[in-house]
Design a protein around this motif. Structure first.
Motif, PDB file in Angstrom:
ATOM      1  N   GLY A 500     -13.351  13.174  -7.163  1.00 31.78           N
ATOM      2  CA  GLY A 500     -13.823  12.022  -6.402  1.00 31.78           C
ATOM      3  C   GLY A 500     -12.673  11.128  -5.978  1.00 31.78           C
ATOM      4  N   ILE A 501     -11.522  11.210  -6.713  1.00 35.63           N
ATOM      5  CA  ILE A 501     -10.341  10.418  -6.311  1.00 35.63           C
ATOM      6  C   ILE A 501      -9.068  11.248  -6.341  1.00 35.63           C
ATOM      7  CG2 ILE A 501     -11.358   8.229  -7.067  1.00 35.63           C
ATOM      8  CD1 ILE A 501      -9.369   8.370  -9.481  1.00 35.63           C
ATOM      9  N   ARG A 502      -9.188  12.580  -6.364  1.00 34.33           N
ATOM     10  CA  ARG A 502      -7.994  13.424  -6.438  1.00 34.33           C
ATOM     11  C   ARG A 502      -7.097  13.252  -5.219  1.00 34.33           C
ATOM     12  NH1 ARG A 502     -11.046  18.834  -8.734  1.00 34.33           N
ATOM     13  NH2 ARG A 502     -10.852  18.361 -10.963  1.00 34.33           N
ATOM     14  N   GLU A 503      -7.692  12.977  -4.063  1.00 39.39           N
ATOM     15  CA  GLU A 503      -6.906  12.715  -2.854  1.00 39.39           C
ATOM     16  C   GLU A 503      -6.915  11.227  -2.496  1.00 39.39           C
ATOM     17  OE1 GLU A 503      -4.948  14.618  -1.217  1.00 39.39           O
ATOM     18  OE2 GLU A 503      -5.424  16.593  -2.025  1.00 39.39           O
ATOM     19  N   VAL A 504      -7.175  10.397  -3.511  1.00 41.13           N
ATOM     20  CA  VAL A 504      -7.273   8.950  -3.285  1.00 41.13           C
ATOM     21  C   VAL A 504      -6.255   8.186  -4.119  1.00 41.13           C
ATOM     22  CG1 VAL A 504      -8.768   6.916  -3.482  1.00 41.13           C
ATOM     23  CG2 VAL A 504      -9.720   9.089  -2.668  1.00 41.13           C
ATOM     24  N   SER A 505      -6.248   8.409  -5.449  1.00 44.58           N
ATOM     25  CA  SER A 505      -5.409   7.573  -6.313  1.00 44.58           C
ATOM     26  C   SER A 505      -3.926   7.757  -6.001  1.00 44.58           C
ATOM     27  CB  SER A 505      -5.692   7.882  -7.790  1.00 44.58           C
ATOM     28  OG  SER A 505      -5.437   9.240  -8.091  1.00 44.58           O
ATOM     29  N   ASN A 506      -3.521   8.936  -5.544  1.00 41.35           N
ATOM     30  CA  ASN A 506      -2.110   9.137  -5.192  1.00 41.35           C
ATOM     31  C   ASN A 506      -1.730   8.400  -3.912  1.00 41.35           C
ATOM     32  OD1 ASN A 506      -3.846  11.082  -3.953  1.00 41.35           O
ATOM     33  ND2 ASN A 506      -2.064  12.263  -3.313  1.00 41.35           N
ATOM     34  N   ASN A 507      -2.721   7.948  -3.150  1.00 42.39           N
ATOM     35  CA  ASN A 507      -2.419   7.155  -1.959  1.00 42.39           C
ATOM     36  C   ASN A 507      -1.933   5.749  -2.300  1.00 42.39           C
ATOM     37  OD1 ASN A 507      -2.791   8.965   0.167  1.00 42.39           O
ATOM     38  ND2 ASN A 507      -5.006   8.668   0.162  1.00 42.39           N
ATOM     39  N   LEU A 508      -2.098   5.325  -3.552  1.00 43.33           N
ATOM     40  CA  LEU A 508      -1.464   4.076  -3.975  1.00 43.33           C
ATOM     41  C   LEU A 508       0.054   4.214  -3.848  1.00 43.33           C
ATOM     42  CD1 LEU A 508      -3.527   3.094  -7.150  1.00 43.33           C
ATOM     43  CD2 LEU A 508      -3.314   1.745  -5.061  1.00 43.33           C
TER      44      LEU A 508
END
Length: 694
Positions: A500-508
């Motif tokens: 659900g955030i595997r391609e999201v949290s690294n965008n920080l």
């Protein structure tokens, strides 16, 4: 006119160098090489129609044996092993066998096997060795001590393989071809100096052409040792770092020992010294450019071969079709600094060189103009990049977009990695390694990606990703893209990398690196900018029961999901008075002890809410409820694989009570009225554009 003279000079140097390389190549051919023995018959107890056993003997690593998987699957296990039997006739001795795993895909790569042997004096098979191997694509060798005399049959029993299959690209049965190499005229164990009073007559007596050529050039003072002779430090293994950082299967560079030597098909003499008994050293040959796409291999198309090194003489028989670059892998499982450097000599090796910040731009520009291999290593303090040589020569410009910018480019890479490591707490908590991370080129995969080797950038994007003006001033997507993929290497899985955030949290990592580079929020790609704004607006203004993680695709609303994370971190690192909020949050998440509950991501969401609250000094439950982290729902998530979000109303209410008790225990403040809105409307951080030396 000056450029024409320069090109002519480079061409003359290249022709002279090529003539010398041809001499060494001819000498290499005279080296003794182990002999491959072919079985008289091969058989098995299971195979797929396109994975027959004779593929293990065809000399092609791109074909393979495979156990049955169509129709009724043959489930490989210790109770039901896949058996590959190889019979021999009139063979005197086999010294060792080599199992070469499939080089594309994973299924069937052998993890556990038994080797049974039968000789002319045996009535039946006998167990010779039980093998347990780690998952990788490296060749595995089993040595028959003293040689297997008069072999009749060898049985390879696969007890465990990836996916409960068995597969094999090549099974090699080898006879050592030993020759007494006369090294009596050399003064050291690396063969880099001659003994005093050595004469031409002494050298003329050396029968081995390669050693005779080496001795002649040493006597004449014409032998070049640059790159051919070098020391290599020991590093902590990337797997060990990933375990320490809680980033499983995300590894820093596995080719730390860059040599700058090209390995061509054929035989090579490599001398080594100083390898401790307790640590192994290997030579990897990486054919970065494979000419054609290997189906099923994804972005990692490079062909990698591995040869264990021993102190003294190592004769390498490189039997692949494509030339590659050599790397020394010298890793320990901890306390790497306690191990001494080792020294390696590639005798007569073809020099490609590598770029480093201690060279001038002019020197490196000449190197990229004359390097014999199509790829070249770029070695900065924190990053090991591998780029096509001609593209680097043409496109690596400084921020004036005119002059060569190799030094500036390496400074940019190091700075981006420094910001990444600082953001995720490696700097503050003393976890920064000496290891570099790897950036390589993909010739067939169309997008940037994180791979088991490092991060990969498509060749079609090279012009953008090596041009300093574009990175610094014109193209924020270059910073975002590299930082996103490096972000994958630093994702704490599953505690800040749940489905659900595997391609999201690294965008920080991407967001903060872009901002640190001096870009404004308005300069971000429209999709990203509008997505983050909409994510905040939707959950703040709409009366919605949506869950932030309720997506059907990994990239579905990725930037809407990013918005609440960015605003929260911006608030506490600025107005909230906690400039180390993100480093402290990452470090706290590294110490998480939550266990998986089936495929349900909720335990990791709850753990994140507790940890983020604890680090902030506030009970942030209302914020996370507002932005869709907690909903009494049940749904499937498609994020590379399937996962579940399942939270009942009773469980939600119980967690809210638990957070009240947790807040009292940790002395967390209650969020005052209006704080959610203040966080949500926190302005984006802005930084002055840094200056990078060239």
């Amino acid at each position: 006119m000056k450029r024409k003279l320069l090109i002519a000079l480079f061409a003359a140097i290249s022709l002279a160098g090529q003539g010398q390389e041809d001499v060494w190549q001819k000498c290499n051919e005279s080296l003794p090489a182990d002999i491959r023995i072919k079985p008289s018959r091969c058989s098995d107890n299971t195979h797929e129609s396109d994975g027959i056993i004779r593929y293990t003997q065809d000399g092609d690593i791109n074909t393979q044996y495979h156990s049955q998987y169509i129709g009724k699957k043959f489930v490989v296990s210790p109770e039901n092993p896949a058996e590959l039997t190889f019979d021999f006739k009139k063979v005197k001795c086999i010294d060792y066998l080599e199992y070469v795993p499939r080089q594309a895909g994973e299924n069937g790569i052998v993890l556990e096997a038994e080797i049974y042997v039968k000789t002319a004096t045996d009535k039946d098979y006998r167990l010779y060795e039980h093998c347990e191997w780690k998952f990788n694509y490296n060749t595995k060798r089993v040595v028959f001590k003293g040689g297997l005399q008069k072999p009749v049959s060898i049985k390879f029993r696969i007890l465990k393989g990836v996916g409960d299959f068995g597969s094999c690209a090549e099974m090699k049965f080898m006879k050592e071809e030993k020759e007494n190499l006369d090294i009596s005229v050399f003064a050291d164990d690396l063969l880099t100096t001659l003994k005093p009073q050595t004469t031409k007559a002494d050298i003329k007596k050396i029968k081995q052409p390669l050693l005779r050529q080496l001795a002649q050039e040493l006597l004449q003072g014409t032998y070049a040792t640059d790159y051919r002779v070098a020391s290599y430090e020991c590093y902590n293994h990337p797997v060990l770092l990933a375990k320490e950082w809680r980033t499983p299967n995300k590894h820093y560079d596995q080719f730390q020992g860059v040599t700058g030597i090209v390995i061509k098909p054929g035989k090579h003499l490599v001398m080594a010294s100083g390898i401790p008994d307790s640590v192994s050293a290997y030579m990897n040959v990486v054919a970065w450019y494979t000419e054609k796409e290997v189906h099923g291999k994804g972005p990692d198309q490079a062909e990698i071969t591995t040869q264990k090194l021993h102190n003294g003489i190592n004769i390498i028989n490189y039997d692949r079709k494509l030339e590659g670059l050599a790397y020394i892998s010298y890793f320990s499982k901890g306390y790497a600094e306690a191990n001494p450097p080792i020294r390696v000599h590639f005798v007569g090796g073809t020099v490609n060189g590598y770029l480093t910040p201690d060279k001038t731009n002019e020197q490196m520009h000449q190197m990229t103009a004359t390097a014999p291999y199509c790829m070249i290593d770029v070695l900065s303090k924190k990053v090991h990049a591998v780029w096509p040589t001609d593209g680097l020569h043409e496109h690596c410009k400084a921020d004036d977009d005119v002059s060569p910018g190799y030094r500036q480019y390496m400074n940019i890479l190091d700075t981006l990695m420094t910001w990444e490591q600082r953001l995720v707490g490696l700097e503050k908590y003393g976890r920064i390694p000496r290891n570099r991370t790897l950036l390589s080129t993909s010739f067939f995969y169309p997008a940037l990606c994180s791979t088991p080797l490092g991060i990969s950038i498509p060749i079609k994007k090279q012009q953008r990703y090596v041009n300093c003006q574009k990175i610094l001033k014109d193209d924020s997507e270059t910073v975002w893209g590299m930082s996103h993929e490096w972000g994958h290497q630093h994702q704490i899985n599953p505690f800040f990398c749940w489905p659900g955030i595997r391609e999201v949290s690294n965008n920080l990592n991407s967001y903060y690196n872009v901002m640190h580079m001096g870009y404004k929020f308005e300069q971000l790609q429209k999709e990203k900018r509008k997505g983050m704004e909409e994510g905040i607006r939707h959950y703040l203004e709409d009366d919605t029961d949506d869950c932030l993680f309720e997506v059907k695709n990994i990239y579905d609303h990725a930037f809407e999901r990013l918005g609440p994370f960015v605003r929260l971190c911006n608030y506490f690192m600025n107005e909230g008075g906690r400039p180390d909020y993100l480093p402290d949050l990452y470090e706290a998440l590294r110490h998480s002890k939550v266990k998986k509950q089936g495929g349900n991501i909720v335990p990791f969401v709850l753990n994140f809410i507790r940890t983020a609250s604890d680090v902030s000094g506030y009970n942030l439950l209302p914020y996370f409820q507002q932005f869709g982290f907690l909903r009494a729902k049940k749904f499937l998530i498609k994020d590379y694989d399937y996962a579940l979000y399942e939270l009942s109303q009773e469980e939600l209410e119980a967690f809210c009570k638990d957070m009240e008790a947790f807040a009292q225990e940790k002395h967390l403040q209650t969020m005052p009225e209006g704080m959610i809105e203040r966080i949500a409307h926190t302005p984006d951080v802005e930084y002055k554009r840094p200056h990078f030396e060239n």
